[in-house]
Enzyme design. Structure first.
Site, PDB file in Angstrom:
ATOM      1  N   SER A 211      73.703  35.108  19.987  1.00  0.00           N
ATOM      2  CA  SER A 211      73.386  33.685  20.061  1.00  0.00           C
ATOM      3  C   SER A 211      72.582  33.426  21.327  1.00  0.00           C
ATOM      4  O   SER A 211      72.344  34.339  22.118  1.00  0.00           O
ATOM      5  CB  SER A 211      74.675  32.867  20.082  1.00  0.00           C
ATOM      6  OG  SER A 211      75.316  33.052  21.324  1.00  0.00           O
ATOM      7  N   LYS A 212      72.205  32.160  21.502  1.00  0.00           N
ATOM      8  CA  LYS A 212      71.332  31.786  22.619  1.00  0.00           C
ATOM      9  C   LYS A 212      71.874  32.228  23.978  1.00  0.00           C
ATOM     10  O   LYS A 212      71.113  32.530  24.883  1.00  0.00           O
ATOM     11  CB  LYS A 212      71.156  30.276  22.642  1.00  0.00           C
ATOM     12  CG  LYS A 212      69.972  29.825  21.816  1.00  0.00           C
ATOM     13  CD  LYS A 212      69.698  28.365  22.083  1.00  0.00           C
ATOM     14  CE  LYS A 212      68.933  27.765  20.916  1.00  0.00           C
ATOM     15  NZ  LYS A 212      69.334  26.413  20.629  1.00  0.00           N
TER      16      LYS A 212
END
Ligand code: GLU
Length: 447
Positions: A211-212
């Protein structure tokens, strides 16, 4: 004919996971002489934007993952079609209108459409994971539409896949639990069941879902950092798939002929940025000088262009040095910000004469006669390559000690304790400036 599909939701940037799903759908379709269909799943009106849709379309086309439908299918334009199928599924008794209290406004009665759950056990064969069995009883009568004009996700996917004659649904593992719901709807509408292949999740190095917070996840951020489409395609193909051999480098065309769905792994695919960088290096290393120059010029640092002796001629001579050291354009910018390429375009250099000392036994005063001799030798040298410059200086260096000549010479030419070798620098800056910089070093010693 085999037909696959890539149906992104335009609710965010093009994620590398979506790019990988598109790639696998593309490879499978093309390897089977089939087709891939693109569809924009823009039913979420509050989160979908045209800008995201355009970014997704451009990103996939940039990668060369072209689809076979000429006109983009948009779920937002399909409400009349969904309505027709909703009417059909109600008419055949497999769904019903239910009056219920609104979740958002208590007390308000709304009508939703629910599927009559036959409460059965469904087994589907996943081409990656084998047989998967679900007891659908626990799902209850699932809501398939908020109203006759507002079909929900599972229903729209089933109808659109049917209308596009999709034979293979290849998508991320996070959709596995959607599959039994969608199969119930297919059966209620009398549609044939496509085959399914659920791709392993992309994991960060700590094996949690990427994820980010682990770094960039959008295709555009990698593109901007100078990852080439060839490297992206090659690396993404190996995120969950392997050719069954040790071979690592593949073009898109080669992947089409090598792709085999049986070689998709079940376990999560770890995204390894070092490996990705290695792939990018492999591709930019193969560029011709002109291609490499064009690559750098996509986003050329102003800092270098504004140096007093900047010229394309010198930049071309600097290219082998840059090429050897960078994996991405981001690396090029980092090195540039640290001043590591300034030597190629700088005016007379400013540095401490003590830098000219080599291992404490060549003082600047000892360095001076060495530099003067080098200067004499270089006055008659052939500057056509680093090798010819090296050949000119070599006999003298062997006589006085290589480090004792080349260290002060390199400092004189670069002004830095870390830099390419002096032959490379002399070749890049040319004879006139080489002699001027040596003179400058000798003057500094005299100060
Ligand atoms: N629109 C869904 C997504 O972007 C894909 C649905 C599907 O592949 O069935 O995750």
């Amino acid at each position: 004919m085999i037909i696959t599909r890539i149906p992104p939701s335009p609710t965010g940037h093009l994620h590398i996971g979506t790019a990988r799903t598109a790639l696998f759908n593309y490879l499978f379709a093309k390897s089977q002489g089939g087709k891939m269909v693109f569809r924009s799943e823009d039913t979420d009106k509050t989160r979908s934007t045209k800008a995201f849709e355009e970014e997704i379309i451009e990103g996939l086309q940039w990668l060369g993952l072209n689809w076979d439908n000429d006109v983009i299918i948009r779920q937002s334009e399909h409400a009349p079609v969904y309505r027709e199928y909703l009417e059909k599924i109600i008419a055949n008794g497999n769904a019903y209108i239910s009056k219920e209290e609104s979740k958002n406004t208590p007390g308000l009665l709304v009508e939703v459409i629910r599927l009559k759950n036959p409460n059965k056990v469904i087994t589907f064969n996943d081409l990656v994971r084998g047989d998967i069995t679900f007891d659908t009883t626990e799902l209850g009568d699932i809501v398939i539409a908020r109203s006759i004009d507002d079909a929900l996700y599972h229903f729209t996917v089933v109808v659109d896949d049917f209308l596009s004659d999709v034979t293979h649904v290849i998508r991320g593992e996070d959709h596995i639990s959607n599959t039994p719901r969608q199969i119930l709807i297919q059966e209620a509408l009398g549609f044939e069941r496509p085959l399914y292949a659920h791709l392993p999740l992309i994991l960060a190095s700590d094996r949690s879902k990427m994820s980010k917070r682990h770094g960039a996840v959008s295709l555009s951020s990698y593109k901007e950092a100078g990852y080439t489409k060839e490297a992206i395609i090659n690396y993404l193909a190996l995120l969950g798939w392997n050719p069954g051999t040790e071979r690592e480098l593949f073009t898109l065309t080669e992947l089409i002929s090598e792709f085999n769905i049986a070689h998709i792994q079940k376990s999560g695919a770890v995204f390894d940025i070092k490996k990705f960088n290695w792939f990018n290096h492999q591709y930019i290393e193969r560029y011709s000088t002109e291609e490499f120059l064009a690559y750098l010029e996509q986003n050329f640092p102003t800092r270098l262009r504004e140096l007093p002796n900047f010229s394309t001629e010198r930049l071309l001579r600097l290219i082998p040095t840059i090429r050897e050291r960078i994996d991405t354009l981001a690396d090029f910018h980092d090195h540039t910000d640290l001043g590591e390429y300034d030597f190629a375009f700088a005016a007379p250099l400013d540095y401490e004469p003590t830098l000219l000392e080599w291992k404490n036994d060549t003082s600047p005063t000892v360095a001076k006669p060495r530099l003067e001799k080098a200067s004499t030798l270089l006055t008659d040298a052939d500057f056509s390559s680093p090798e010819s410059i090296k050949a000119t200086l070599w006999p003298y260096a062997e006589e006085v000690g290589k480090g004792e000549l080349f260290w002060p010479l390199r400092i004189a030419l670069s002004g830095r304790s870390q830099s390419p070798d002096p032959f490379t620098i002399a070749y890049i800056i040319g004879q006139e400036e080489t002699l001027a910089r040596i003179q400058n070093a000798c003057d500094k010693i005299g100060e």
